[in-house]
Motif scaffolding. Sequence first.
Motif, PDB file in Angstrom:
ATOM      1  N   VAL A   2      -3.824  14.456  16.574  1.00  0.00           N
ATOM      2  CA  VAL A   2      -2.534  14.502  17.256  1.00  0.00           C
ATOM      3  C   VAL A   2      -2.438  13.282  18.169  1.00  0.00           C
ATOM      4  O   VAL A   2      -3.293  13.067  19.029  1.00  0.00           O
ATOM      5  CB  VAL A   2      -2.396  15.795  18.094  1.00  0.00           C
ATOM      6  CG1 VAL A   2      -1.065  15.802  18.829  1.00  0.00           C
ATOM      7  CG2 VAL A   2      -2.560  17.018  17.218  1.00  0.00           C
ATOM      8  N   LEU A   3      -1.385  12.461  17.958  1.00  0.00           N
ATOM      9  CA  LEU A   3      -1.169  11.265  18.765  1.00  0.00           C
ATOM     10  C   LEU A   3      -0.115  11.551  19.819  1.00  0.00           C
ATOM     11  O   LEU A   3       0.984  11.999  19.491  1.00  0.00           O
ATOM     12  CB  LEU A   3      -0.732  10.096  17.878  1.00  0.00           C
ATOM     13  CG  LEU A   3      -1.686   9.716  16.747  1.00  0.00           C
ATOM     14  CD1 LEU A   3      -1.090   8.599  15.900  1.00  0.00           C
ATOM     15  CD2 LEU A   3      -3.049   9.323  17.284  1.00  0.00           C
ATOM     16  N   GLN A   4      -0.459  11.287  21.078  1.00  0.00           N
ATOM     17  CA  GLN A   4       0.467  11.546  22.187  1.00  0.00           C
ATOM     18  C   GLN A   4       0.634  10.299  23.030  1.00  0.00           C
ATOM     19  O   GLN A   4      -0.084   9.320  22.877  1.00  0.00           O
ATOM     20  CB  GLN A   4      -0.057  12.699  23.047  1.00  0.00           C
ATOM     21  CG  GLN A   4      -0.140  14.021  22.323  1.00  0.00           C
ATOM     22  CD  GLN A   4      -0.709  15.123  23.198  1.00  0.00           C
ATOM     23  OE1 GLN A   4      -1.358  14.877  24.205  1.00  0.00           O
ATOM     24  NE2 GLN A   4      -0.470  16.363  22.795  1.00  0.00           N
ATOM     25  N   ASP A   5       1.554  10.361  23.979  1.00  0.00           N
ATOM     26  CA  ASP A   5       1.860   9.259  24.898  1.00  0.00           C
ATOM     27  C   ASP A   5       2.198   8.009  24.101  1.00  0.00           C
ATOM     28  O   ASP A   5       2.937   8.096  23.127  1.00  0.00           O
ATOM     29  CB  ASP A   5       0.697   9.023  25.877  1.00  0.00           C
ATOM     30  CG  ASP A   5       0.397  10.266  26.721  1.00  0.00           C
ATOM     31  OD1 ASP A   5       1.339  11.000  27.051  1.00  0.00           O
ATOM     32  OD2 ASP A   5      -0.784  10.499  27.032  1.00  0.00           O
ATOM     33  N   GLY A   6       1.654   6.865  24.472  1.00  0.00           N
ATOM     34  CA  GLY A   6       1.952   5.611  23.786  1.00  0.00           C
ATOM     35  C   GLY A   6       1.490   5.588  22.344  1.00  0.00           C
ATOM     36  O   GLY A   6       2.016   4.831  21.522  1.00  0.00           O
ATOM     37  N   TRP A   7       0.526   6.416  22.017  1.00  0.00           N
ATOM     38  CA  TRP A   7       0.010   6.467  20.650  1.00  0.00           C
ATOM     39  C   TRP A   7       1.004   7.112  19.679  1.00  0.00           C
ATOM     40  O   TRP A   7       0.911   6.915  18.473  1.00  0.00           O
ATOM     41  CB  TRP A   7      -1.309   7.239  20.615  1.00  0.00           C
ATOM     42  CG  TRP A   7      -2.415   6.539  21.332  1.00  0.00           C
ATOM     43  CD1 TRP A   7      -2.867   6.813  22.589  1.00  0.00           C
ATOM     44  CD2 TRP A   7      -3.203   5.461  20.850  1.00  0.00           C
ATOM     45  NE1 TRP A   7      -3.889   5.963  22.923  1.00  0.00           N
ATOM     46  CE2 TRP A   7      -4.115   5.120  21.860  1.00  0.00           C
ATOM     47  CE3 TRP A   7      -3.223   4.745  19.667  1.00  0.00           C
ATOM     48  CZ2 TRP A   7      -5.038   4.096  21.720  1.00  0.00           C
ATOM     49  CZ3 TRP A   7      -4.150   3.719  19.529  1.00  0.00           C
ATOM     50  CH2 TRP A   7      -5.037   3.403  20.550  1.00  0.00           C
ATOM     51  N   ALA A   8       1.950   7.870  20.186  1.00  0.00           N
ATOM     52  CA  ALA A   8       2.892   8.588  19.322  1.00  0.00           C
ATOM     53  C   ALA A   8       3.766   7.639  18.510  1.00  0.00           C
ATOM     54  O   ALA A   8       4.286   8.021  17.466  1.00  0.00           O
ATOM     55  CB  ALA A   8       3.766   9.521  20.163  1.00  0.00           C
ATOM     56  N   THR A   9       3.926   6.398  18.962  1.00  0.00           N
ATOM     57  CA  THR A   9       4.763   5.434  18.241  1.00  0.00           C
ATOM     58  C   THR A   9       3.965   4.573  17.268  1.00  0.00           C
ATOM     59  O   THR A   9       4.518   3.661  16.662  1.00  0.00           O
ATOM     60  CB  THR A   9       5.499   4.513  19.240  1.00  0.00           C
ATOM     61  OG1 THR A   9       4.522   3.802  20.009  1.00  0.00           O
ATOM     62  CG2 THR A   9       6.413   5.318  20.151  1.00  0.00           C
ATOM     63  N   LEU A  10       2.697   4.849  17.125  1.00  0.00           N
ATOM     64  CA  LEU A  10       1.845   4.088  16.216  1.00  0.00           C
ATOM     65  C   LEU A  10       2.327   4.238  14.780  1.00  0.00           C
ATOM     66  O   LEU A  10       2.563   5.349  14.311  1.00  0.00           O
ATOM     67  CB  LEU A  10       0.395   4.579  16.336  1.00  0.00           C
ATOM     68  CG  LEU A  10      -0.662   3.815  15.565  1.00  0.00           C
ATOM     69  CD1 LEU A  10      -0.801   2.397  16.111  1.00  0.00           C
ATOM     70  CD2 LEU A  10      -2.000   4.531  15.680  1.00  0.00           C
ATOM     71  N   CYS A  11       2.480   3.121  14.091  1.00  0.00           N
ATOM     72  CA  CYS A  11       2.931   3.146  12.693  1.00  0.00           C
ATOM     73  C   CYS A  11       1.732   3.324  11.776  1.00  0.00           C
ATOM     74  O   CYS A  11       0.954   2.395  11.585  1.00  0.00           O
ATOM     75  CB  CYS A  11       3.660   1.848  12.343  1.00  0.00           C
ATOM     76  SG  CYS A  11       5.230   1.681  13.177  1.00  0.00           S
TER      77      CYS A  11
END
Length: 193
Positions: A2-11
């Motif tokens: 699960v990617l959260q914070d700034g990582w959530a926009t990782l392509c």
Amino acid sequence: CVLQDGWATLCVQPGDIVHVLAEFGADGICTVDRDHGFVVVTPDLLISATAVANGIKCLRRAVLSERFKGTDSSSKQMLLGTILHDVFQTATATSFSDGCLKQISQQALQKQRHLRDMFSLSLTQAQLQGEIAEYLPVMRSWADTFYRTRGADMEVKLPGRTYRNRGDERSSVAISTVRDIEENVWAPRFGLK
């Protein structure tokens, strides 16, 4: 994962190679956020630490420098990196004081090999001195914090758990001596060369 914070926009696309550095729970799921873990996309495509550092100031500059670095035998970024390397290595044997760093950088700009590269790139010493000057406070700050001092408290996360390392301690980190500066270290785990 699960990617959260700034990582959530990782392509990340299906089929991408990723290296996840995070703690997985008993359910096999991990969370990567601003405080825990990170993800390296295409870790087999190694980028230089210089490109990472350039990306802090300007992401486009870092990408373009990496993309077009092979089109010329020498570039301004390569020359700047070589001179900064010389300055840093000389300072480890002398001093990281403001005056000493400035003097070392001026001496580096006088070296015959650097003068040749400056001429071929149509650069002046004043132009490079201005760019070098941006990095000198960072070198000084690093030395004040870590070099020949008591060190600085920082979180040290080492793999595994032992009686000395539970993985969450803060330790004082200091560098007492530098024998040499190695610039050819590859860390595929992190996608760095």
